[in-house]
Design a protein around this motif. Structure first.
Motif, mmCIF file in Angstrom:
data_model
loop_
_atom_site.group_PDB
_atom_site.id
_atom_site.type_symbol
_atom_site.label_atom_id
_atom_site.label_comp_id
_atom_site.label_asym_id
_atom_site.label_seq_id
_atom_site.Cartn_x
_atom_site.Cartn_y
_atom_site.Cartn_z
ATOM 1 N N ALA A 71 64.271 67.127 36.791
ATOM 2 C CA ALA A 71 64.821 68.199 35.960
ATOM 3 C C ALA A 71 65.618 67.654 34.783
ATOM 4 O O ALA A 71 65.743 68.309 33.750
ATOM 5 N N GLY A 72 66.168 66.444 34.951
ATOM 6 C CA GLY A 72 66.976 65.865 33.877
ATOM 7 C C GLY A 72 66.186 65.037 32.884
ATOM 8 O O GLY A 72 66.759 64.503 31.931
ATOM 9 N N THR A 73 64.874 64.927 33.093
ATOM 10 C CA THR A 73 64.053 64.147 32.161
ATOM 11 C C THR A 73 63.919 64.892 30.839
ATOM 12 O O THR A 73 63.492 66.047 30.819
ATOM 13 N N PRO A 74 64.285 64.258 29.729
ATOM 14 C CA PRO A 74 64.178 64.950 28.430
ATOM 15 C C PRO A 74 62.739 65.327 28.115
ATOM 16 O O PRO A 74 61.795 64.620 28.495
ATOM 17 N N SER A 75 62.576 66.432 27.423
ATOM 18 C CA SER A 75 61.241 66.837 26.991
ATOM 19 C C SER A 75 60.701 65.854 25.952
ATOM 20 O O SER A 75 59.518 65.492 25.971
ATOM 21 N N LEU A 76 61.548 65.438 25.030
ATOM 22 C CA LEU A 76 61.157 64.479 23.992
ATOM 23 C C LEU A 76 61.578 63.088 24.433
ATOM 24 O O LEU A 76 62.763 62.801 24.570
ATOM 25 N N ARG A 77 60.584 62.231 24.674
ATOM 26 C CA ARG A 77 60.858 60.901 25.232
ATOM 27 C C ARG A 77 60.212 59.815 24.378
ATOM 28 O O ARG A 77 59.166 60.040 23.760
ATOM 29 N N PRO A 78 60.802 58.625 24.363
ATOM 30 C CA PRO A 78 60.145 57.492 23.693
ATOM 31 C C PRO A 78 58.843 57.152 24.397
ATOM 32 O O PRO A 78 58.712 57.348 25.608
ATOM 33 N N ALA A 79 57.882 56.661 23.646
ATOM 34 C CA ALA A 79 56.605 56.253 24.217
ATOM 35 C C ALA A 79 56.103 55.021 23.475
ATOM 36 O O ALA A 79 56.514 54.745 22.344
ATOM 37 N N VAL A 80 55.226 54.287 24.128
ATOM 38 C CA VAL A 80 54.597 53.112 23.521
ATOM 39 C C VAL A 80 53.221 53.523 23.019
ATOM 40 O O VAL A 80 52.398 54.030 23.788
ATOM 41 N N ASN A 81 52.976 53.309 21.740
ATOM 42 C CA ASN A 81 51.717 53.699 21.118
ATOM 43 C C ASN A 81 50.741 52.521 21.147
ATOM 44 O O ASN A 81 50.760 51.656 20.275
ATOM 45 N N ALA A 82 49.883 52.521 22.154
ATOM 46 C CA ALA A 82 48.881 51.456 22.279
ATOM 47 C C ALA A 82 47.497 51.947 21.900
ATOM 48 O O ALA A 82 46.486 51.372 22.308
ATOM 49 N N THR A 83 47.438 53.018 21.105
ATOM 50 C CA THR A 83 46.154 53.608 20.720
ATOM 51 C C THR A 83 45.486 52.880 19.561
ATOM 52 O O THR A 83 44.290 53.053 19.323
#
Length: 470
Positions: A71-83
Protein backbone atom coordinates in the motif's frame (compact mmCIF):
# COMPACT_ATOMS: atom_id res chain seq x y z
CA UNK A 1 -21.13 -23.77 5.99
CA UNK A 2 -19.94 -24.83 9.46
CA UNK A 3 -16.34 -24.86 8.29
CA UNK A 4 -16.78 -21.32 6.99
CA UNK A 5 -18.13 -20.17 10.40
CA UNK A 6 -15.22 -21.86 12.19
CA UNK A 7 -12.78 -20.15 9.87
CA UNK A 8 -14.24 -16.72 10.63
CA UNK A 9 -14.46 -17.44 14.39
CA UNK A 10 -10.74 -18.21 14.50
CA UNK A 11 -9.74 -14.79 13.15
CA UNK A 12 -8.51 -12.54 15.98
CA UNK A 13 -9.99 -9.09 16.48
CA UNK A 14 -8.30 -5.86 15.46
CA UNK A 15 -7.70 -4.71 19.05
CA UNK A 16 -6.08 -8.00 19.98
CA UNK A 17 -3.63 -7.75 17.09
CA UNK A 18 -2.90 -4.08 17.71
CA UNK A 19 -1.80 -5.04 21.22
CA UNK A 20 0.92 -7.40 19.92
CA UNK A 21 4.50 -6.02 20.25
CA UNK A 22 5.23 -6.38 16.53
CA UNK A 23 2.14 -4.35 15.71
CA UNK A 24 3.20 -1.69 18.19
CA UNK A 25 6.48 -1.28 16.29
CA UNK A 26 4.57 -0.84 13.03
CA UNK A 27 2.33 1.76 14.68
CA UNK A 28 5.42 3.69 15.81
CA UNK A 29 6.76 3.72 12.25
CA UNK A 30 3.57 4.33 10.27
CA UNK A 31 0.94 5.75 12.63
CA UNK A 32 -1.97 4.02 14.38
CA UNK A 33 -4.69 5.05 11.92
CA UNK A 34 -2.76 3.84 8.86
CA UNK A 35 -1.74 0.53 10.45
CA UNK A 36 -5.29 -0.08 11.69
CA UNK A 37 -6.70 0.51 8.19
CA UNK A 38 -4.20 -1.86 6.62
CA UNK A 39 -4.82 -4.47 9.32
CA UNK A 40 -8.57 -4.35 8.64
CA UNK A 41 -7.82 -4.86 4.94
CA UNK A 42 -5.74 -7.95 5.75
CA UNK A 43 -8.46 -9.38 8.00
CA UNK A 44 -11.08 -8.79 5.31
CA UNK A 45 -9.03 -10.79 2.80
CA UNK A 46 -8.52 -13.60 5.30
CA UNK A 47 -12.29 -13.72 5.93
CA UNK A 48 -12.93 -13.85 2.19
CA UNK A 49 -10.42 -16.66 1.77
CA UNK A 50 -8.08 -14.60 -0.41
CA UNK A 51 -5.35 -15.05 2.25
CA UNK A 52 -4.67 -18.14 4.34
CA UNK A 53 -5.45 -17.93 8.04
CA UNK A 54 -2.17 -17.94 9.99
CA UNK A 55 -1.70 -20.63 12.65
CA UNK A 56 -1.32 -18.02 15.42
CA UNK A 57 -1.96 -14.28 15.92
CA UNK A 58 1.74 -13.58 15.43
CA UNK A 59 1.44 -15.08 11.98
CA UNK A 60 -0.44 -11.94 10.96
CA UNK A 61 2.79 -9.93 11.32
CA UNK A 62 4.16 -10.94 7.93
CA UNK A 63 0.78 -10.43 6.23
CA UNK A 64 0.51 -6.93 7.69
CA UNK A 65 4.07 -5.98 6.75
CA UNK A 66 3.45 -7.12 3.19
CA UNK A 67 0.20 -5.14 3.07
CA UNK A 68 1.87 -1.98 4.40
CA UNK A 69 4.74 -2.32 1.92
CA UNK A 70 2.34 -2.82 -0.99
CA UNK A 71 0.00 0.00 0.00
CA UNK A 72 2.94 2.33 0.61
CA UNK A 73 4.54 1.74 -2.79
CA UNK A 74 4.46 5.01 -4.76
CA UNK A 75 2.49 5.01 -7.99
CA UNK A 76 5.33 6.86 -9.75
CA UNK A 77 8.55 4.88 -9.33
CA UNK A 78 12.06 4.97 -10.81
CA UNK A 79 12.70 2.35 -13.47
CA UNK A 80 15.62 1.11 -15.54
CA UNK A 81 15.11 1.63 -19.27
CA UNK A 82 16.71 -1.36 -20.99
CA UNK A 83 14.54 -1.09 -24.11
CA UNK A 84 17.10 0.73 -26.24
CA UNK A 85 14.63 3.58 -26.87
CA UNK A 86 16.32 6.65 -25.40
CA UNK A 87 13.40 9.09 -25.35
CA UNK A 88 10.88 6.49 -24.21
CA UNK A 89 7.65 8.46 -23.74
CA UNK A 90 6.11 5.85 -21.42
CA UNK A 91 9.22 5.89 -19.22
CA UNK A 92 9.47 9.66 -18.88
CA UNK A 93 11.48 10.62 -21.97
CA UNK A 94 14.71 12.40 -21.05
CA UNK A 95 16.56 11.49 -17.85
CA UNK A 96 17.92 14.70 -16.34
CA UNK A 97 21.50 15.83 -15.92
CA UNK A 98 22.88 15.86 -12.35
CA UNK A 99 22.96 19.65 -12.50
CA UNK A 100 19.24 19.74 -13.31
CA UNK A 101 18.35 17.31 -10.53
CA UNK A 102 20.32 19.32 -8.00
CA UNK A 103 18.72 22.58 -9.14
CA UNK A 104 15.23 21.10 -8.89
CA UNK A 105 15.89 19.86 -5.36
CA UNK A 106 17.15 23.29 -4.31
CA UNK A 107 14.09 24.96 -5.82
CA UNK A 108 11.68 22.75 -3.85
CA UNK A 109 11.74 25.22 -0.95
CA UNK A 110 11.14 28.95 -1.02
CA UNK A 111 12.70 30.91 -3.86
CA UNK A 112 12.37 34.04 -5.95
CA UNK A 113 10.08 32.45 -8.52
CA UNK A 114 7.91 35.59 -8.65
CA UNK A 115 9.90 38.00 -6.49
CA UNK A 116 12.29 40.70 -7.67
CA UNK A 117 15.17 40.54 -5.19
CA UNK A 118 16.65 43.86 -6.38
CA UNK A 119 13.45 45.86 -6.12
CA UNK A 120 12.02 43.96 -3.15
CA UNK A 121 8.62 43.50 -4.75
CA UNK A 122 6.66 41.08 -6.90
CA UNK A 123 8.43 39.93 -10.06
CA UNK A 124 7.63 37.61 -12.97
CA UNK A 125 8.26 33.89 -13.29
CA UNK A 126 8.65 34.40 -17.03
CA UNK A 127 12.10 35.98 -16.65
CA UNK A 128 13.57 32.65 -15.56
CA UNK A 129 15.20 30.74 -18.47
CA UNK A 130 14.30 33.50 -20.95
CA UNK A 131 17.80 34.95 -21.05
CA UNK A 132 19.40 31.57 -21.69
CA UNK A 133 16.92 30.76 -24.47
CA UNK A 134 17.67 34.10 -26.13
CA UNK A 135 21.40 33.46 -25.82
CA UNK A 136 21.21 29.96 -27.29
CA UNK A 137 18.75 30.66 -30.12
CA UNK A 138 19.42 34.28 -31.07
CA UNK A 139 15.78 35.18 -30.44
CA UNK A 140 14.73 38.62 -29.25
CA UNK A 141 12.49 37.16 -26.53
CA UNK A 142 11.44 33.83 -25.04
CA UNK A 143 8.72 32.31 -22.88
CA UNK A 144 8.51 28.96 -21.08
CA UNK A 145 5.23 27.09 -20.52
CA UNK A 146 4.42 23.58 -19.30
CA UNK A 147 4.82 21.52 -22.50
CA UNK A 148 5.42 21.67 -26.24
CA UNK A 149 1.80 21.24 -27.29
CA UNK A 150 0.89 23.99 -24.83
CA UNK A 151 3.42 26.32 -26.44
CA UNK A 152 1.86 25.74 -29.87
CA UNK A 153 -1.69 26.17 -28.53
CA UNK A 154 -0.72 29.42 -26.78
CA UNK A 155 0.89 30.83 -29.93
CA UNK A 156 -2.20 30.00 -31.99
CA UNK A 157 -4.57 31.40 -29.38
CA UNK A 158 -2.57 34.62 -29.16
CA UNK A 159 -2.49 35.24 -32.92
CA UNK A 160 -5.47 33.46 -34.44
CA UNK A 161 -8.31 32.90 -31.95
CA UNK A 162 -11.54 33.03 -33.96
CA UNK A 163 -9.59 33.25 -37.22
CA UNK A 164 -7.90 30.99 -39.74
CA UNK A 165 -4.53 29.25 -39.50
CA UNK A 166 -2.92 28.09 -42.74
CA UNK A 167 -1.29 24.65 -42.45
CA UNK A 168 -0.02 22.35 -45.17
CA UNK A 169 -2.03 19.15 -45.73
CA UNK A 170 1.28 17.29 -45.41
CA UNK A 171 1.86 18.70 -41.93
CA UNK A 172 -1.44 17.77 -40.29
CA UNK A 173 0.35 15.26 -38.14
CA UNK A 174 -0.48 13.35 -34.99
CA UNK A 175 2.01 14.36 -32.32
CA UNK A 176 1.51 11.41 -30.01
CA UNK A 177 -1.00 10.24 -27.46
CA UNK A 178 -3.77 10.64 -30.05
CA UNK A 179 -3.36 14.43 -30.23
CA UNK A 180 -3.43 15.84 -33.74
CA UNK A 181 -2.55 19.26 -35.16
CA UNK A 182 -6.14 19.94 -36.32
CA UNK A 183 -7.33 19.31 -32.77
CA UNK A 184 -4.65 21.58 -31.28
CA UNK A 185 -5.72 24.34 -33.69
CA UNK A 186 -9.35 23.85 -32.71
CA UNK A 187 -8.55 23.78 -28.99
CA UNK A 188 -6.76 27.12 -29.40
CA UNK A 189 -10.01 28.60 -30.73
CA UNK A 190 -8.69 28.96 -34.26
CA UNK A 191 -9.97 27.62 -37.59
CA UNK A 192 -7.87 25.25 -39.67
CA UNK A 193 -7.21 26.29 -43.27
CA UNK A 194 -5.49 23.32 -44.94
CA UNK A 195 -3.41 24.28 -47.99
CA UNK A 196 -1.69 22.30 -50.74
CA UNK A 197 -1.79 18.52 -50.87
CA UNK A 198 -0.36 15.76 -48.71
CA UNK A 199 2.83 15.44 -50.72
CA UNK A 200 3.22 18.90 -52.35
CA UNK A 201 2.59 22.33 -50.89
CA UNK A 202 3.97 25.44 -52.59
CA UNK A 203 4.31 29.06 -51.51
CA UNK A 204 1.45 30.00 -53.81
CA UNK A 205 -0.90 27.74 -51.85
CA UNK A 206 -0.30 29.78 -48.72
CA UNK A 207 -0.53 33.05 -50.63
CA UNK A 208 -3.93 32.10 -52.08
CA UNK A 209 -5.26 31.19 -48.65
CA UNK A 210 -4.13 34.53 -47.27
CA UNK A 211 -5.58 36.32 -50.26
CA UNK A 212 -8.96 34.68 -49.69
CA UNK A 213 -9.07 36.43 -46.30
CA UNK A 214 -9.52 35.24 -42.73
CA UNK A 215 -6.03 33.76 -42.29
CA UNK A 216 -4.39 35.29 -39.22
CA UNK A 217 -1.33 33.03 -38.96
CA UNK A 218 0.76 30.50 -40.84
CA UNK A 219 1.72 27.36 -38.93
CA UNK A 220 4.59 25.24 -40.20
CA UNK A 221 4.93 21.88 -38.49
CA UNK A 222 8.16 19.89 -38.50
CA UNK A 223 7.36 16.27 -39.38
CA UNK A 224 9.65 14.92 -36.69
CA UNK A 225 8.02 11.53 -36.20
CA UNK A 226 7.84 10.31 -39.80
CA UNK A 227 9.55 10.85 -43.14
CA UNK A 228 7.97 11.63 -46.51
CA UNK A 229 9.84 10.71 -49.69
CA UNK A 230 9.20 10.47 -53.41
CA UNK A 231 7.22 13.02 -55.40
CA UNK A 232 7.19 15.69 -52.69
CA UNK A 233 7.62 19.43 -52.33
CA UNK A 234 7.30 21.71 -49.35
CA UNK A 235 7.74 25.41 -48.73
CA UNK A 236 10.77 26.37 -46.69
CA UNK A 237 10.47 28.39 -43.50
CA UNK A 238 12.44 31.34 -44.91
CA UNK A 239 10.02 31.57 -47.85
CA UNK A 240 7.06 31.51 -45.49
CA UNK A 241 8.66 34.18 -43.32
CA UNK A 242 9.07 36.35 -46.41
CA UNK A 243 5.42 35.87 -47.30
CA UNK A 244 4.43 36.64 -43.73
CA UNK A 245 6.44 39.85 -43.69
CA UNK A 246 4.92 40.90 -47.01
CA UNK A 247 1.31 40.21 -45.95
CA UNK A 248 1.53 41.00 -42.24
CA UNK A 249 0.64 37.41 -41.29
CA UNK A 250 2.84 35.97 -38.50
CA UNK A 251 4.61 32.65 -39.00
CA UNK A 252 4.72 30.07 -36.21
CA UNK A 253 7.11 27.14 -36.47
CA UNK A 254 6.29 24.03 -34.45
CA UNK A 255 9.58 22.18 -34.18
CA UNK A 256 8.34 19.52 -31.79
CA UNK A 257 11.69 18.63 -30.26
CA UNK A 258 14.29 21.32 -29.74
CA UNK A 259 17.77 20.09 -30.61
CA UNK A 260 20.35 22.59 -29.35
CA UNK A 261 23.37 20.37 -29.96
CA UNK A 262 25.09 19.75 -33.29
CA UNK A 263 23.35 16.77 -34.91
CA UNK A 264 26.43 15.76 -36.90
CA UNK A 265 28.50 15.71 -33.71
CA UNK A 266 26.05 13.16 -32.31
CA UNK A 267 26.23 11.02 -35.43
CA UNK A 268 22.72 12.03 -36.50
CA UNK A 269 21.38 13.38 -39.81
CA UNK A 270 20.55 17.09 -40.12
CA UNK A 271 17.67 18.33 -37.97
CA UNK A 272 16.14 21.83 -37.87
CA UNK A 273 17.09 23.78 -34.77
CA UNK A 274 15.44 26.62 -32.85
CA UNK A 275 18.34 28.90 -33.77
CA UNK A 276 17.89 28.06 -37.45
CA UNK A 277 14.16 28.78 -37.28
CA UNK A 278 14.75 32.12 -35.57
CA UNK A 279 17.36 33.04 -38.17
CA UNK A 280 14.94 32.08 -40.95
CA UNK A 281 12.55 34.73 -39.70
CA UNK A 282 9.81 32.86 -37.83
CA UNK A 283 7.83 35.12 -35.52
CA UNK A 284 7.50 32.33 -32.95
CA UNK A 285 9.30 28.99 -32.69
CA UNK A 286 7.78 26.36 -30.39
CA UNK A 287 9.83 23.43 -29.09
CA UNK A 288 10.01 21.03 -26.14
CA UNK A 289 12.29 21.37 -23.15
CA UNK A 290 12.41 17.62 -22.74
CA UNK A 291 13.07 15.22 -25.64
CA UNK A 292 16.28 16.13 -27.51
CA UNK A 293 16.99 19.18 -25.38
CA UNK A 294 17.30 16.80 -22.42
CA UNK A 295 15.53 18.84 -19.74
CA UNK A 296 12.27 18.48 -17.81
CA UNK A 297 8.91 18.59 -19.56
CA UNK A 298 8.36 22.14 -20.77
CA UNK A 299 7.35 24.08 -23.86
CA UNK A 300 9.46 26.96 -25.12
CA UNK A 301 8.45 29.87 -27.36
CA UNK A 302 11.30 31.85 -28.88
CA UNK A 303 10.95 34.69 -31.36
CA UNK A 304 10.30 38.39 -31.77
CA UNK A 305 9.56 40.69 -28.84
CA UNK A 306 6.14 41.43 -30.29
CA UNK A 307 5.31 37.75 -30.83
CA UNK A 308 6.45 36.58 -27.41
CA UNK A 309 4.87 39.60 -25.74
CA UNK A 310 1.52 38.82 -27.32
CA UNK A 311 1.69 35.21 -26.14
CA UNK A 312 2.68 36.26 -22.62
CA UNK A 313 -0.25 38.66 -22.41
CA UNK A 314 -2.82 36.02 -23.39
CA UNK A 315 -4.94 34.65 -20.50
CA UNK A 316 -4.09 31.08 -21.53
CA UNK A 317 -0.47 31.74 -20.59
CA UNK A 318 -1.29 31.58 -16.88
CA UNK A 319 -3.04 28.23 -17.29
CA UNK A 320 0.05 26.83 -19.03
CA UNK A 321 2.71 28.28 -16.76
CA UNK A 322 5.56 26.18 -15.33
CA UNK A 323 6.18 25.57 -11.66
CA UNK A 324 9.39 26.64 -9.93
CA UNK A 325 10.94 23.15 -9.91
CA UNK A 326 10.56 22.77 -13.68
CA UNK A 327 12.01 26.22 -14.31
CA UNK A 328 15.03 25.42 -12.13
CA UNK A 329 15.70 22.12 -13.95
CA UNK A 330 15.31 23.69 -17.37
CA UNK A 331 17.58 26.60 -16.49
CA UNK A 332 20.32 24.24 -15.28
CA UNK A 333 20.01 22.15 -18.46
CA UNK A 334 20.14 25.19 -20.74
CA UNK A 335 23.21 26.49 -18.93
CA UNK A 336 25.12 23.33 -19.88
CA UNK A 337 24.71 24.21 -23.57
CA UNK A 338 27.00 27.21 -23.17
CA UNK A 339 29.81 24.67 -23.55
CA UNK A 340 28.83 22.12 -26.27
CA UNK A 341 31.41 19.57 -25.12
CA UNK A 342 30.16 19.80 -21.54
CA UNK A 343 26.57 19.44 -22.72
CA UNK A 344 27.39 16.22 -24.60
CA UNK A 345 29.17 14.84 -21.53
CA UNK A 346 26.63 15.88 -18.87
CA UNK A 347 23.20 15.67 -20.51
CA UNK A 348 22.23 11.97 -20.49
CA UNK A 349 20.25 12.02 -23.76
CA UNK A 350 23.18 13.43 -25.73
CA UNK A 351 25.62 11.05 -24.05
CA UNK A 352 23.40 8.05 -24.77
CA UNK A 353 22.90 8.96 -28.42
CA UNK A 354 26.64 9.26 -29.01
CA UNK A 355 27.74 6.25 -26.93
CA UNK A 356 30.08 4.05 -29.05
CA UNK A 357 28.85 0.55 -29.77
CA UNK A 358 32.20 -0.80 -28.51
CA UNK A 359 31.54 0.73 -25.09
CA UNK A 360 28.05 -0.76 -24.96
CA UNK A 361 29.40 -4.16 -25.96
CA UNK A 362 32.02 -4.08 -23.23
CA UNK A 363 29.43 -3.24 -20.62
CA UNK A 364 27.08 -5.96 -21.86
CA UNK A 365 29.80 -8.63 -21.73
CA UNK A 366 30.87 -7.56 -18.24
CA UNK A 367 27.23 -7.64 -17.12
CA UNK A 368 26.72 -11.12 -18.58
CA UNK A 369 29.80 -12.38 -16.76
CA UNK A 370 28.49 -10.98 -13.48
CA UNK A 371 25.10 -12.61 -14.04
CA UNK A 372 26.68 -16.00 -14.76
CA UNK A 373 28.77 -15.83 -11.59
CA UNK A 374 25.85 -14.65 -9.46
CA UNK A 375 23.50 -17.36 -10.67
CA UNK A 376 26.15 -20.04 -10.14
CA UNK A 377 26.78 -18.83 -6.58
CA UNK A 378 23.05 -19.06 -5.80
CA UNK A 379 22.57 -22.41 -7.45
CA UNK A 380 20.34 -21.02 -10.20
CA UNK A 381 20.39 -22.45 -13.69
CA UNK A 382 22.56 -20.51 -16.17
CA UNK A 383 20.83 -18.31 -18.69
CA UNK A 384 21.07 -19.11 -22.37
CA UNK A 385 22.36 -15.66 -23.23
CA UNK A 386 24.89 -13.84 -25.34
CA UNK A 387 25.83 -10.41 -26.66
CA UNK A 388 24.68 -9.83 -30.24
CA UNK A 389 24.47 -6.85 -32.64
CA UNK A 390 21.28 -4.80 -32.35
CA UNK A 391 19.75 -1.40 -32.94
CA UNK A 392 18.68 1.38 -30.59
CA UNK A 393 16.24 4.22 -31.30
CA UNK A 394 16.33 7.90 -30.36
CA UNK A 395 12.56 7.81 -29.74
CA UNK A 396 10.24 10.54 -28.55
CA UNK A 397 8.91 11.10 -32.05
CA UNK A 398 12.32 12.19 -33.33
CA UNK A 399 14.65 10.99 -36.11
CA UNK A 400 12.31 8.54 -37.84
CA UNK A 401 14.19 5.81 -39.61
CA UNK A 402 17.45 6.42 -37.71
CA UNK A 403 18.88 3.27 -36.14
CA UNK A 404 21.79 3.49 -33.70
CA UNK A 405 24.10 0.45 -33.78
CA UNK A 406 24.05 -1.37 -30.46
CA UNK A 407 25.38 -4.46 -28.70
CA UNK A 408 22.40 -6.19 -27.09
CA UNK A 409 22.28 -8.84 -24.39
CA UNK A 410 19.96 -11.52 -25.80
CA UNK A 411 18.39 -14.09 -23.50
CA UNK A 412 16.75 -17.19 -24.97
CA UNK A 413 13.69 -17.56 -22.76
CA UNK A 414 11.30 -19.56 -24.94
CA UNK A 415 7.88 -20.04 -23.35
CA UNK A 416 9.10 -18.31 -20.18
CA UNK A 417 9.72 -14.99 -21.95
CA UNK A 418 6.53 -13.23 -20.84
CA UNK A 419 6.82 -14.50 -17.26
CA UNK A 420 10.46 -13.46 -17.05
CA UNK A 421 9.69 -10.02 -18.49
CA UNK A 422 7.09 -9.65 -15.73
CA UNK A 423 9.70 -10.69 -13.14
CA UNK A 424 12.06 -8.01 -14.43
CA UNK A 425 9.29 -5.41 -14.11
CA UNK A 426 8.56 -6.64 -10.57
CA UNK A 427 12.19 -6.12 -9.54
CA UNK A 428 12.98 -3.20 -7.24
CA UNK A 429 13.61 -0.98 -9.13
CA UNK A 430 11.78 -2.33 -12.20
CA UNK A 431 13.82 -3.25 -15.27
CA UNK A 432 11.92 -2.71 -18.53
CA UNK A 433 13.30 -4.68 -21.48
CA UNK A 434 12.13 -5.73 -24.96
CA UNK A 435 10.69 -9.12 -25.82
CA UNK A 436 10.66 -10.74 -29.22
CA UNK A 437 9.81 -14.30 -30.30
CA UNK A 438 10.73 -15.99 -27.02
CA UNK A 439 13.75 -13.78 -26.45
CA UNK A 440 14.46 -11.01 -23.95
CA UNK A 441 16.61 -8.18 -25.26
CA UNK A 442 18.57 -5.98 -22.84
CA UNK A 443 19.94 -2.85 -24.52
CA UNK A 444 22.25 -0.79 -22.29
CA UNK A 445 22.24 2.37 -24.40
CA UNK A 446 19.61 4.05 -22.20
CA UNK A 447 20.88 2.40 -19.01
CA UNK A 448 23.20 4.59 -16.93
CA UNK A 449 26.48 2.78 -16.10
CA UNK A 450 25.64 2.96 -12.40
CA UNK A 451 22.43 1.04 -13.18
CA UNK A 452 24.31 -1.97 -14.60
CA UNK A 453 24.36 -3.46 -11.09
CA UNK A 454 20.55 -3.25 -10.94
CA UNK A 455 20.20 -5.11 -14.24
CA UNK A 456 22.72 -7.71 -13.05
CA UNK A 457 20.77 -8.28 -9.83
CA UNK A 458 17.47 -8.61 -11.72
CA UNK A 459 18.92 -11.15 -14.14
CA UNK A 460 20.52 -13.17 -11.35
CA UNK A 461 17.08 -13.52 -9.74
CA UNK A 462 15.32 -14.32 -13.01
CA UNK A 463 13.24 -17.48 -12.95
CA UNK A 464 13.65 -17.95 -9.21
CA UNK A 465 10.33 -17.74 -7.37
CA UNK A 466 8.89 -18.54 -3.97
CA UNK A 467 11.46 -19.69 -1.40
CA UNK A 468 14.23 -19.61 -4.04
CA UNK A 469 13.73 -15.89 -4.67
CA UNK A 470 13.77 -15.15 -0.93
Amino acid sequence: MGAHRDHRRAIPGVDRLLARPWCGLLVESHGRAWVTARLRAVLDRVRAGALSLPASPDGFAELLRDEIALAGTPSLRPAVNATGVILHTNLGRAPLAPEARDAMARAAGYGNVEFDLDAGRRGSRYVHCAGLVRELTGAEAALVVNNGAGAVALALAAFAAGKGVAVSHGELVEIGGGFRIPEVVEAAGARLVAVGTTNRTRLGDYARAIGDGGVAAILKVHRSNFAMTGFTEETGLAELAGLGAETGVPVIHDLGSGLLADAAGLGLPPEPTPAGSVAAGADLVAFSGDKLLGGPQAGILAGTRAGVGRARAHPLCRALRCDKVTLAGLEATLALYRDPARARARIPVLRMISAPVEELGGRARALLKGVAGGRAARGAAPLAAGVVPGESLVGGGTFPGVRLPAAVLRIEAGDEAEAWMAELRAHDPPVVARGRKGRILIDLRAVAPEEDAVVTSALISLGRTGEEAR
